[in-house]
Design a protein around this motif. Structure first.
Motif, PDB file in Angstrom:
ATOM      1  N   GLU A 147       0.583  -0.875  -0.073  1.00  0.00           N
ATOM      2  CA  GLU A 147      -0.108   0.013  -0.077  1.00  0.00           C
ATOM      3  C   GLU A 147       0.728   1.239   0.070  1.00  0.00           C
ATOM      4  O   GLU A 147       1.971   1.434   0.656  1.00  0.00           O
ATOM      5  CB  GLU A 147      -0.718   0.110   1.366  1.00  0.00           C
ATOM      6  N   PRO A 148       0.334   2.321  -0.696  1.00  0.00           N
ATOM      7  CA  PRO A 148       1.182   3.466  -0.754  1.00  0.00           C
ATOM      8  C   PRO A 148       1.045   4.268   0.668  1.00  0.00           C
ATOM      9  O   PRO A 148       0.265   4.951   1.121  1.00  0.00           O
ATOM     10  CB  PRO A 148       0.701   4.540  -1.744  1.00  0.00           C
ATOM     11  N   THR A 149       2.392   4.193   1.355  1.00  0.00           N
ATOM     12  CA  THR A 149       2.084   4.578   2.709  1.00  0.00           C
ATOM     13  C   THR A 149       3.130   5.748   2.992  1.00  0.00           C
ATOM     14  O   THR A 149       3.162   6.679   4.050  1.00  0.00           O
ATOM     15  CB  THR A 149       2.824   3.450   3.771  1.00  0.00           C
TER      16      THR A 149
ATOM     17  N   SER B  65       3.838   4.337  11.665  1.00  0.00           N
ATOM     18  CA  SER B  65       2.462   4.927  11.646  1.00  0.00           C
ATOM     19  C   SER B  65       1.436   3.974  11.819  1.00  0.00           C
ATOM     20  O   SER B  65       1.655   2.972  11.169  1.00  0.00           O
ATOM     21  CB  SER B  65       2.342   6.188  10.710  1.00  0.00           C
ATOM     22  N   THR B  66       0.509   4.272  12.274  1.00  0.00           N
ATOM     23  CA  THR B  66      -0.908   3.283  12.243  1.00  0.00           C
ATOM     24  C   THR B  66      -2.227   4.303  11.848  1.00  0.00           C
ATOM     25  O   THR B  66      -3.402   3.918  11.879  1.00  0.00           O
ATOM     26  CB  THR B  66      -1.346   2.994  13.642  1.00  0.00           C
ATOM     27  N   THR B  67      -1.794   5.378  11.271  1.00  0.00           N
ATOM     28  CA  THR B  67      -2.780   6.295  10.804  1.00  0.00           C
ATOM     29  C   THR B  67      -3.522   5.859   9.421  1.00  0.00           C
ATOM     30  O   THR B  67      -2.951   5.052   8.797  1.00  0.00           O
ATOM     31  CB  THR B  67      -2.295   7.827  10.540  1.00  0.00           C
ATOM     32  N   GLY B  68      -4.570   6.500   9.090  1.00  0.00           N
ATOM     33  CA  GLY B  68      -5.249   6.215   7.562  1.00  0.00           C
ATOM     34  C   GLY B  68      -6.276   5.277   7.984  1.00  0.00           C
ATOM     35  O   GLY B  68      -6.758   4.910   9.041  1.00  0.00           O
TER      36      GLY B  68
ATOM     37  N   ARG C 101     -13.460   4.019  14.528  1.00  0.00           N
ATOM     38  CA  ARG C 101     -12.172   3.915  14.035  1.00  0.00           C
ATOM     39  C   ARG C 101     -11.389   3.462  15.581  1.00  0.00           C
ATOM     40  O   ARG C 101     -11.145   4.648  16.137  1.00  0.00           O
ATOM     41  CB  ARG C 101     -11.276   5.078  13.314  1.00  0.00           C
ATOM     42  N   PHE C 102     -11.311   2.281  15.701  1.00  0.00           N
ATOM     43  CA  PHE C 102     -10.722   1.813  17.062  1.00  0.00           C
ATOM     44  C   PHE C 102      -9.562   1.193  17.275  1.00  0.00           C
ATOM     45  O   PHE C 102      -8.737   0.502  16.393  1.00  0.00           O
ATOM     46  CB  PHE C 102     -11.845   0.830  17.738  1.00  0.00           C
ATOM     47  N   CYS C 103      -8.721   1.449  18.362  1.00  0.00           N
ATOM     48  CA  CYS C 103      -7.218   0.859  18.492  1.00  0.00           C
ATOM     49  C   CYS C 103      -7.257  -0.361  19.259  1.00  0.00           C
ATOM     50  O   CYS C 103      -8.398  -0.958  19.555  1.00  0.00           O
ATOM     51  CB  CYS C 103      -6.561   1.986  19.094  1.00  0.00           C
ATOM     52  N   THR C 104      -6.342  -0.755  19.483  1.00  0.00           N
ATOM     53  CA  THR C 104      -6.035  -2.303  20.081  1.00  0.00           C
ATOM     54  C   THR C 104      -6.500  -1.910  21.592  1.00  0.00           C
ATOM     55  O   THR C 104      -6.483  -3.164  22.346  1.00  0.00           O
ATOM     56  CB  THR C 104      -4.795  -2.756  20.148  1.00  0.00           C
TER      57      THR C 104
ATOM     58  N   MET D  38       7.595   6.952   5.667  1.00  0.00           N
ATOM     59  CA  MET D  38       6.837   6.397   6.287  1.00  0.00           C
ATOM     60  C   MET D  38       6.057   4.870   6.210  1.00  0.00           C
ATOM     61  O   MET D  38       6.211   4.635   4.958  1.00  0.00           O
ATOM     62  CB  MET D  38       5.394   7.498   6.676  1.00  0.00           C
ATOM     63  N   ILE D  39       6.011   4.124   7.210  1.00  0.00           N
ATOM     64  CA  ILE D  39       5.740   2.639   6.760  1.00  0.00           C
ATOM     65  C   ILE D  39       4.439   2.699   7.893  1.00  0.00           C
ATOM     66  O   ILE D  39       4.580   3.284   8.863  1.00  0.00           O
ATOM     67  CB  ILE D  39       6.645   1.598   7.164  1.00  0.00           C
ATOM     68  N   LYS D  40       3.474   1.480   7.462  1.00  0.00           N
ATOM     69  CA  LYS D  40       2.383   1.348   8.664  1.00  0.00           C
ATOM     70  C   LYS D  40       2.927   0.007   9.316  1.00  0.00           C
ATOM     71  O   LYS D  40       3.076  -0.850   8.714  1.00  0.00           O
ATOM     72  CB  LYS D  40       1.214   1.342   7.894  1.00  0.00           C
TER      73      LYS D  40
END
Length: 389
Positions: free
Chosen positions: A172-174, A329-332, A267-270, A182-184
């Motif tokens: 994916e384009p990160t 990053s974990t955004t998007g 949009r939820f996190c762990t 940046m990487i996810k």
């Protein structure tokens, strides 16, 4: 450092972009890729799924290594529709060069990544014909669509036969400004709901003979908006709750509506689970005495790959090939990584800049191609060396 342009990656990207593979049509892209993989010793398996009017093509291609460890490259051959052709500066399915950029649908999302993966594997195997690391490709033509007959189907099949990879790089384009910045290492989960609050329709001049569901909902809505669902953690921002649509009324100004429909999304996190979020929202609705119906849709669970073998390999590869210290990053939004993470313990997304994805005149800068290929190749080398150590 890599040369400015990798012609092999460029030519393969152009071949793939010339195929109008709008979801769920693969457009023959997987055939092009399998033609490149089979001479390298990959066993290629096509897995089709879905109804006749929305048939999805998936590919699982694997080349075993000397160890039991496998790195899978994952991605999608499908693209979103081009939209009005008159708005494009050139035909979206005719790869076109202008000003050091390659224009066309899929340039950034994500046919450049697919080409870079294939060329990286070709170069790696030319230098390492009998590696310890197994290599696989997991491709689908249903990432941009409903995503119910694509990667998730392949993952279910792999899990059933105990063939899951240990590492996965999703193309994916990160990146933001330059490839590798940046990487996810994770993504938030998505949980949607459709809430229908019941009332009694009536004449607006006789409110005592009606029950306005908008008025009923308002205090509960205010409480939900103000709620702190969790505090997030070192990798994720706090879970968010957003209303996307509210529908009520007949269109007439003198009629109290009989119901009010609210579309919302978490949009939820762990730090949260679908069950915990559902329970807390329902408690608010019940507290305010609402009469309602509620339908839930879980679009995907969150996943997180903490710094370790795969993260370390990609960070090192990016630093060596580009000089960049990459940002985790974990955004998007969501990606097919959410499905792969259910069977693969380490999943990372790494691709070119994403500024033009899904847009008119989507493009990739030509000088972003060679670093991407080099990052993929170097990651293979680092992981393989770790197994040989």
């Amino acid at each position: 450092m890599t040369p400015d342009i990798c012609l092999d990656t460029l030519r393969l990207t152009e071949q793939l972009m010339a195929r109008p593979s709008v979801t769920p049509d693969d457009g023959g892209c997987m055939d092009i890729i399998t033609q490149a993989l089979k001479p390298l010793g990959f066993e290629c398996e096509f897995i089709e799924s879905g109804p006749d009017n929305f048939r999805v093509r998936n590919l699982w291609a694997k080349r075993p290594g000397r160890s039991t460890q496998t790195l899978a490259f994952a991605g999608h051959t499908d693209v979103v529709p081009a939209g009005p052709l008159a708005h494009w500066s050139s035909d979206p399915f005719t790869p076109t060069h202008r000003g050091g950029k390659l224009y066309g649908r899929g340039a950034s999302d994500m046919k450049t990544s697919l080409a870079a993966m294939v060329v990286a594997v070709q170069e790696f195997l030319a230098a390492n014909p009998n590696p310890a690391l197994g290599i696989a490709f997991l491709l689908t033509s249903d990432e941009e669509g409903p995503a119910v007959d694509g990667t998730v189907v392949v993952c279910e099949r792999l899990k059933a036969r105990g063939e899951a990879p240990q590492f996965c790089i999703v193309g994916e384009p990160t990146s933001v400004q330059r490839t590798g910045d940046m990487i996810k290492n994770g993504r938030r989960g998505t949980l949607s709901g459709k809430l229908t609050v019941k009332g009694v329709q009536g004449h607006i001049a006789y409110p005592h003979l009606a029950d306005n569901p908008i008025h009923r909902l308002a205090p509960a809505l205010a409480e939900l908006v103000a709620m702190r669902w969790d505090a997030g953690n070192a990798f994720f921002p706090p879970t968010s709750w957003q209303v996307s649509n509210i529908h009520a009324g007949t269109g007439a100004s003198n009629v109290i509506p009989g119901d009010c429909v609210v579309d919302f999304n978490f949009r939820f996190c762990t730090e949260s689970t679908p069950e915990s979020l559902q329970q807390r929202l329902i408690a608010v609705l019940d507290k305010h005495g609402l009469q309602y119906e509620l339908k839930w849709t879980i679009g995907g669970l969150p996943f997180l790959t903490t710094p370790g073998t795969l993260v370390g390999a990609i960070q090192k590869a990016i630093a060596e090939e580009t000089g960049i210290t990459t940002e985790l990053s974990t955004t998007g939004g969501t990606s097919d990584g959410r499905f792969i993470a259910q069977i693969c313990p380490q999943v990372i997304e790494c691709g070119p800049p994403n500024a033009t994805i899904h847009k008119v005149d989507e493009h990739v800068v030509l000088t972003d191609m060679a670093p991407l290929k080099a990052i993929y190749r170097r990651s293979l080398e680092i992981l393989n060396a770790g197994l040989d150590a």
